[in-house]
Design a protein around this motif. Structure first.
Motif, PDB file in Angstrom:
ATOM      1  N   GLU A 158       0.832  -1.207   0.000  1.00 19.22           N
ATOM      2  CA  GLU A 158       0.000   0.000   0.000  1.00 19.22           C
ATOM      3  C   GLU A 158       0.874   1.267   0.000  1.00 19.22           C
ATOM      4  OE1 GLU A 158      -2.274  -3.365   0.883  1.00 19.22           O
ATOM      5  OE2 GLU A 158      -0.490  -2.613   1.941  1.00 19.22           O
ATOM      6  N   THR A 159       1.991   1.207   0.731  1.00 18.73           N
ATOM      7  CA  THR A 159       2.898   2.367   0.768  1.00 18.73           C
ATOM      8  C   THR A 159       3.470   2.643  -0.610  1.00 18.73           C
ATOM      9  OG1 THR A 159       3.507   1.973   3.077  1.00 18.73           O
ATOM     10  CG2 THR A 159       5.035   3.271   1.754  1.00 18.73           C
ATOM     11  N   LYS A 160       3.894   1.576  -1.297  1.00 13.64           N
ATOM     12  CA  LYS A 160       4.467   1.751  -2.625  1.00 13.64           C
ATOM     13  C   LYS A 160       3.407   2.198  -3.640  1.00 13.64           C
ATOM     14  CE  LYS A 160       8.726   1.005  -1.823  1.00 13.64           C
ATOM     15  NZ  LYS A 160       9.704   2.095  -2.028  1.00 13.64           N
ATOM     16  N   ARG A 161       2.184   1.702  -3.498  1.00 17.67           N
ATOM     17  CA  ARG A 161       1.103   2.149  -4.383  1.00 17.67           C
ATOM     18  C   ARG A 161       0.841   3.631  -4.178  1.00 17.67           C
ATOM     19  NH1 ARG A 161      -0.762   0.377  -8.816  1.00 17.67           N
ATOM     20  NH2 ARG A 161      -2.805   1.245  -8.320  1.00 17.67           N
ATOM     21  N   SER A 162       0.909   4.070  -2.928  1.00 20.15           N
ATOM     22  CA  SER A 162       0.711   5.486  -2.622  1.00 20.15           C
ATOM     23  C   SER A 162       1.813   6.333  -3.248  1.00 20.15           C
ATOM     24  CB  SER A 162       0.665   5.683  -1.104  1.00 20.15           C
ATOM     25  OG  SER A 162       0.562   7.056  -0.774  1.00 20.15           O
ATOM     26  N   GLN A 163       3.053   5.837  -3.187  1.00 21.23           N
ATOM     27  CA  GLN A 163       4.168   6.562  -3.795  1.00 21.23           C
ATOM     28  C   GLN A 163       4.015   6.631  -5.314  1.00 21.23           C
ATOM     29  OE1 GLN A 163       7.658   4.502  -2.432  1.00 21.23           O
ATOM     30  NE2 GLN A 163       7.465   5.253  -0.318  1.00 21.23           N
ATOM     31  N   LEU A 164       3.520   5.548  -5.920  1.00 22.66           N
ATOM     32  CA  LEU A 164       3.307   5.525  -7.366  1.00 22.66           C
ATOM     33  C   LEU A 164       2.262   6.560  -7.774  1.00 22.66           C
ATOM     34  CD1 LEU A 164       3.932   4.162 -10.079  1.00 22.66           C
ATOM     35  CD2 LEU A 164       2.071   2.538  -9.582  1.00 22.66           C
ATOM     36  N   LYS A 165       1.184   6.642  -6.996  1.00 22.84           N
ATOM     37  CA  LYS A 165       0.153   7.638  -7.287  1.00 22.84           C
ATOM     38  C   LYS A 165       0.705   9.053  -7.144  1.00 22.84           C
ATOM     39  CE  LYS A 165      -3.821   4.795  -5.926  1.00 22.84           C
ATOM     40  NZ  LYS A 165      -4.949   4.643  -4.976  1.00 22.84           N
ATOM     41  N   SER A 166       1.561   9.246  -6.133  1.00 21.26           N
ATOM     42  CA  SER A 166       2.170  10.565  -5.927  1.00 21.26           C
ATOM     43  C   SER A 166       3.058  10.939  -7.106  1.00 21.26           C
ATOM     44  CB  SER A 166       2.979  10.557  -4.630  1.00 21.26           C
ATOM     45  OG  SER A 166       3.664  11.781  -4.455  1.00 21.26           O
ATOM     46  N   LEU A 167       3.825   9.971  -7.620  1.00 18.46           N
ATOM     47  CA  LEU A 167       4.671  10.215  -8.793  1.00 18.46           C
ATOM     48  C   LEU A 167       3.819  10.619  -9.989  1.00 18.46           C
ATOM     49  CD1 LEU A 167       7.200   7.232  -8.548  1.00 18.46           C
ATOM     50  CD2 LEU A 167       7.777   9.662  -8.440  1.00 18.46           C
ATOM     51  N   GLY A 168       2.740   9.879 -10.217  1.00 20.11           N
ATOM     52  CA  GLY A 168       1.860  10.181 -11.335  1.00 20.11           C
ATOM     53  C   GLY A 168       1.255  11.560 -11.238  1.00 20.11           C
ATOM     54  N   ALA A 169       0.863  11.943 -10.004  1.00 21.19           N
ATOM     55  CA  ALA A 169       0.256  13.264  -9.810  1.00 21.19           C
ATOM     56  C   ALA A 169       1.268  14.376 -10.094  1.00 21.19           C
ATOM     57  CB  ALA A 169      -0.277  13.379  -8.381  1.00 21.19           C
ATOM     58  N   LYS A 170       2.495  14.185  -9.671  1.00 21.06           N
ATOM     59  CA  LYS A 170       3.519  15.215  -9.862  1.00 21.06           C
ATOM     60  C   LYS A 170       3.910  15.368 -11.329  1.00 21.06           C
ATOM     61  CE  LYS A 170       5.410  14.726  -5.192  1.00 21.06           C
ATOM     62  NZ  LYS A 170       6.520  14.254  -4.334  1.00 21.06           N
ATOM     63  N   LEU A 171       3.744  14.286 -12.101  1.00 24.65           N
ATOM     64  CA  LEU A 171       4.099  14.324 -13.525  1.00 24.65           C
ATOM     65  C   LEU A 171       2.867  14.403 -14.424  1.00 24.65           C
ATOM     66  CD1 LEU A 171       6.903  11.604 -13.562  1.00 24.65           C
ATOM     67  CD2 LEU A 171       7.201  14.083 -13.707  1.00 24.65           C
ATOM     68  N   ASP A 172       1.693  14.428 -13.792  1.00 24.52           N
ATOM     69  CA  ASP A 172       0.433  14.457 -14.536  1.00 24.52           C
ATOM     70  C   ASP A 172       0.344  13.256 -15.469  1.00 24.52           C
ATOM     71  OD1 ASP A 172      -2.052  15.440 -15.192  1.00 24.52           O
ATOM     72  OD2 ASP A 172      -1.310  16.745 -16.792  1.00 24.52           O
ATOM     73  N   ILE A 173       0.661  12.057 -14.928  1.00 25.47           N
ATOM     74  CA  ILE A 173       0.637  10.804 -15.680  1.00 25.47           C
ATOM     75  C   ILE A 173      -0.175   9.785 -14.885  1.00 25.47           C
ATOM     76  CG2 ILE A 173       2.047   8.831 -16.429  1.00 25.47           C
ATOM     77  CD1 ILE A 173       4.266  10.779 -17.085  1.00 25.47           C
ATOM     78  N   SER A 174      -1.041   9.041 -15.563  1.00 27.78           N
ATOM     79  CA  SER A 174      -1.869   8.054 -14.863  1.00 27.78           C
ATOM     80  C   SER A 174      -1.423   6.628 -15.136  1.00 27.78           C
ATOM     81  CB  SER A 174      -3.343   8.209 -15.276  1.00 27.78           C
ATOM     82  OG  SER A 174      -3.476   8.078 -16.687  1.00 27.78           O
ATOM     83  N   SER A 175      -0.608   6.414 -16.180  1.00 26.70           N
ATOM     84  CA  SER A 175      -0.206   5.069 -16.580  1.00 26.70           C
ATOM     85  C   SER A 175       1.205   4.752 -16.069  1.00 26.70           C
ATOM     86  CB  SER A 175      -0.242   4.937 -18.098  1.00 26.70           C
ATOM     87  OG  SER A 175       0.476   3.807 -18.538  1.00 26.70           O
ATOM     88  N   GLN A 176       1.374   3.559 -15.491  1.00 28.40           N
ATOM     89  CA  GLN A 176       2.695   3.143 -15.028  1.00 28.40           C
ATOM     90  C   GLN A 176       3.642   2.980 -16.212  1.00 28.40           C
ATOM     91  OE1 GLN A 176       2.800  -0.072 -12.129  1.00 28.40           O
ATOM     92  NE2 GLN A 176       4.729  -0.838 -12.956  1.00 28.40           N
ATOM     93  N   ASN A 177       3.145   2.443 -17.330  1.00 24.28           N
ATOM     94  CA  ASN A 177       3.990   2.286 -18.519  1.00 24.28           C
ATOM     95  C   ASN A 177       4.481   3.638 -19.033  1.00 24.28           C
ATOM     96  OD1 ASN A 177       3.794  -0.484 -18.526  1.00 24.28           O
ATOM     97  ND2 ASN A 177       2.027  -0.530 -19.913  1.00 24.28           N
ATOM     98  N   GLU A 178       3.593   4.632 -18.993  1.00 19.65           N
ATOM     99  CA  GLU A 178       3.986   5.969 -19.447  1.00 19.65           C
ATOM    100  C   GLU A 178       5.024   6.572 -18.507  1.00 19.65           C
ATOM    101  OE1 GLU A 178       4.160   9.032 -22.098  1.00 19.65           O
ATOM    102  OE2 GLU A 178       3.195   7.073 -22.265  1.00 19.65           O
ATOM    103  N   LEU A 179       4.896   6.241 -17.218  1.00 18.10           N
ATOM    104  CA  LEU A 179       5.875   6.721 -16.240  1.00 18.10           C
ATOM    105  C   LEU A 179       7.257   6.154 -16.555  1.00 18.10           C
ATOM    106  CD1 LEU A 179       6.519   8.193 -13.571  1.00 18.10           C
ATOM    107  CD2 LEU A 179       5.868   6.099 -12.361  1.00 18.10           C
ATOM    108  N   VAL A 180       7.327   4.850 -16.841  1.00 13.93           N
ATOM    109  CA  VAL A 180       8.602   4.213 -17.189  1.00 13.93           C
ATOM    110  C   VAL A 180       9.136   4.786 -18.496  1.00 13.93           C
ATOM    111  CG1 VAL A 180       9.719   2.044 -17.826  1.00 13.93           C
ATOM    112  CG2 VAL A 180       8.089   2.106 -15.933  1.00 13.93           C
ATOM    113  N   ARG A 181       8.229   5.007 -19.422  1.00 13.07           N
ATOM    114  CA  ARG A 181       8.620   5.556 -20.737  1.00 13.07           C
ATOM    115  C   ARG A 181       9.232   6.951 -20.585  1.00 13.07           C
ATOM    116  NH1 ARG A 181       6.332   4.371 -25.853  1.00 13.07           N
ATOM    117  NH2 ARG A 181       6.469   6.061 -27.365  1.00 13.07           N
TER     118      ARG A 181
END
Length: 504
Positions: free
Chosen positions: A151-174
């Protein structure tokens, strides 16, 4: 997912972004291209820096088997799988047929992520998660390895997406992958092209004023940094690192001959802003830190485990700082004609430096501008030499040496070129006069000694004596009749101190 599969995934992502095909199988042999003198190698090291290197024979063979350099066009990167590494190959405008290759390991990219994400407000934990995803791990695997909950890591992933305005994990890696390779290619470009004006002026200065006495080198250290250094004396002798002052001491050929005879290898790192013919504002603390890092890199590059440090004039502050930070790399430190002891004398130099010190306390940047403006007023050779004559007038030996040098037109140009091409470095050194440089002397854990001219017109020998009376563990040798020019010819009193170390 295997390491090879991770690299393949990264290669495909980058391939899509740059419209460059991925090479999976063996391609036509390129032995002739790899053997060409214009071919350059670069490595991304574990600090995230691009460095030039010679590749071992086995690695070269793998490159020969898989790289087709004929397909590498100007500024169009290509990506290859060579064993378990992803290789970037590219050419650059303005460098002829130079081709640079960068073997890249996923584990070596964390530092780039930290730098690229600093402006995004990522937390250290988020950067580590980003790096884990880039390495092919899932969010759940990252949580397991780090000891955190899913759950902690999922929360961090959501925070990363919000800061980059990205919703997809694949797009984040890209996006992350694009960050890394854009940074890699930018750093290789800097390493390939360098700064022609800086490089050319520094090399020209040494070849003009020191001819065959000094060997000049430069190495790429990444972070858009080039480490410049010169060396003289015995190439395999006892290493002594000379940290220069506002200008290099006017060393005669007989000085270098005496150094070589004593089996001393004199290595002179060149500070940022020195002999570059460029003017930029560098905060004093940043300059000190940067120089320490560059010196550490240089010693590693030269494979020197422990050396003698010789700090000359304003270079004494840099010698003290490095010796405190890296005691295992320094076996002894010599402070020659040490600076930053504010004299109470009434000479023009004393008055000027006291004003600089006062202004620096109020505005370091304003002080930099004043020094640059003052120095530019002295662009005429006559004005520059008259200022030097006034500065050294209180010491008969310094005055004699100065006049002897200036009797030769090339000698006069030595001082003018040194000062006018080193304004940024000089500005930092002078602004450091506001700091109590020597308050850290008690933190020094290696053998230290001061050598000072009794008639030094710039830094009072009396103040040095008074200061060291409270430091009984530090030796002082006050040389009668000498001033600032403790380094000049074969009679230099500093050579004898280096000789003692070399023979020991």
């Amino acid at each position: 997912m295997s390491l090879s599969e991770v690299y393949q995934r990264i290669a495909r992502i980058i391939s899509d972004l740059h419209h460059a095909p991925v090479v999976q199988n063996r391609v036509p042999d390129s032995r002739e291209a790899l053997a060409a003198p214009s071919f350059r190698y670069a490595l991304l090291n574990r600090s995230g820096n691009i460095t030039q290197t010679n590749l071992d024979a086995g690695y070269k063979e793998r490159l020969l088997d898989q790289l087709d350099l004929a397909e590498v066009h100007l500024q169009a990167p290509r990506f290859y799988l060579v064993g378990d590494e992803l290789v970037v190959a590219t050419r650059f405008h303005g460098t002829g047929d130079d081709c640079w290759i960068v073997p890249l390991r996923v584990d070596d990219t964390e530092q780039i992520l930290i730098e690229k994400s600093s402006s995004k407000g990522f937390t250290p934990s988020e950067v580590r998660l980003l790096h884990a995803l880039l390495s092919g791990l899932s969010v759940r695997q990252s949580a397991s390895l780090s000891g955190h909950s899913y759950e902690t890591k999922r929360s961090q992933l959501k925070s990363l997406g919000a800061k980059l305005d990205i919703s997809s994990q694949n797009e984040l890696v890209r996006l992350t992958t694009l960050w890394i390779f854009n940074e890699v290619l930018e750093r290789v470009s800097v390493a390939a092209q360098g700064s022609a004006s800086e490089t050319d002026f520094t090399r020209s200065f040494f070849s003009t004023h020191f001819k065959d006495q000094i060997r000049y080198f430069q190495i790429s250290a990444g972070e858009r940094q080039t480490i410049r250094f010169a060396e003289a004396g015995a190439a395999t002798g006892e290493p002594v690192i000379l940290l220069h002052g506002n200008v290099l001491p006017p060393l005669k050929p007989s000085f270098f001959e005496a150094v070589a005879e004593r089996n001393i290898r004199l290595i002179m790192p060149i500070r940022d802003g020195f002999l570059t013919n460029q003017v930029e504002y560098i905060p004093a603390d940043q300059q000190i830190e940067r120089h320490a890092l560059q010196l550490e890199t240089l010693l590693h590059f030269l494979n020197q485990k422990s050396v003698t440090l010789l700090g000359y004039s304003t270079g004494t502050a840099y010698a003290l700082d490095f010796a405190i930070k890296h005691p295992s790399s320094v076996n002894r430190v010599i402070f020659a004609a040490s600076s930053y002891f504010m004299s109470k004398g009434e000479s023009p130099v004393n008055k000027f430096m006291r004003n600089i010190r006062k202004l620096s306390r109020e505005s370091e940047h304003g002080t930099h501008l004043l020094i640059v403006f003052y120095s530019r007023l002295l662009r005429k050779e006559r004005d520059m030499l008259n200022t030097l004559r006034k500065a050294y007038a209180q010491c008969e030996m310094d005055s004699t040496i100065l006049e002897t040098i200036c009797a030769d037109p090339l000698g006069r140009r030595f001082f003018v070129d040194s000062y006018q091409a080193s304004l940024s470095s000089i500005s930092v050194d002078w602004r450091m006069s506001q700091r109590d440089v020597w308050s850290r002397l008690g933190d020094l854990k290696v053998q230290a000694e001061f050598i000072h001219g009794s008639a030094d017109p710039l830094n009072s020998a009396r103040l040095v004596v008074e200061f060291l009376e409270g430091n009984p563990d530090v030796s002082l040798d006050c040389i009668p009749d000498y001033g600032q020019f403790l380094l000049h010819d074969e009679n230099s009193p500093v050579i004898e101190r280096m000789k003692i170390q070399a023979e020991a």
